[in-house]
Design an enzyme around this catalytic site. Structure first.
Site, PDB file in Angstrom:
ATOM      1  CB  CYS A   1      38.407  14.497  56.940  1.00  0.00           C
ATOM      2  SG  CYS A   1      38.599  15.692  58.270  1.00  0.00           S
TER       3      CYS A   1
ATOM      4  CG  HIS B   1      40.888  19.149  54.184  1.00  0.00           C
ATOM      5  ND1 HIS B   1      39.951  18.246  53.745  1.00  0.00           N
ATOM      6  CD2 HIS B   1      41.075  18.888  55.501  1.00  0.00           C
ATOM      7  CE1 HIS B   1      39.578  17.476  54.765  1.00  0.00           C
ATOM      8  NE2 HIS B   1      40.251  17.843  55.842  1.00  0.00           N
ATOM      9  CD  GLU B   2      44.021  20.383  57.498  1.00  0.00           C
ATOM     10  OE1 GLU B   2      43.374  20.648  58.525  1.00  0.00           O
ATOM     11  OE2 GLU B   2      44.082  19.225  57.040  1.00  0.00           O
TER      12      GLU B   2
ATOM     13  CG  HIS C   1      39.247  21.102  59.225  1.00  0.00           C
ATOM     14  ND1 HIS C   1      38.090  20.447  59.562  1.00  0.00           N
ATOM     15  CD2 HIS C   1      40.030  20.181  58.609  1.00  0.00           C
ATOM     16  CE1 HIS C   1      38.152  19.190  59.164  1.00  0.00           C
ATOM     17  NE2 HIS C   1      39.327  19.001  58.575  1.00  0.00           N
TER      18      HIS C   1
END
Length: 102
Positions: free
Chosen positions: A51, A92-93, A96
């Site tokens: 990341c 993953h995003e 976030h």
């Protein structure tokens, strides 16, 4: 962005914009997703991810196949399936956007 390593994706909140927006490198052009929601997932596995926000790699629970509902830049609704590395990057995003780091 100058000075940063290449990224597979980026979430708006990681650059100080408090919106549920992600951009994912899908090969030819980035896909920009507004308000992305993963509505279906299958094929659980444990990934090792890096990341831009953290040094090194860390384990992350991911799914090989996902379906995402989102809006494009014209606010048109989409529901699209993704697999492999693109699916992992989207997950993953989206994490976030929810305030979760790997």
């Amino acid at each position: 962005v100058d000075g940063l390593p290449p990224a597979a994706g980026l979430a708006a909140n990681m650059i100080g914009v408090n919106k549920a927006i992600i951009a994912v490198n899908a090969g030819f052009l980035p896909i920009v997703m507004l308000n992305p929601k993963i509505v279906k997932r299958s094929g659980h596995y444990l990934a090792e991810e890096g990341c831009l926000s953290l040094p090194g790699e860390r384990p992350a629970d991911r799914y090989e196949e996902i379906t995402v509902k989102y809006q494009d830049m014209d606010l048109k609704e989409h529901e699209q399936a993704f697999t492999g590395f693109v699916a992992e990057t989207i997950q993953h995003e989206v994490d976030h956007c929810k305030g979760k780091l790997i």
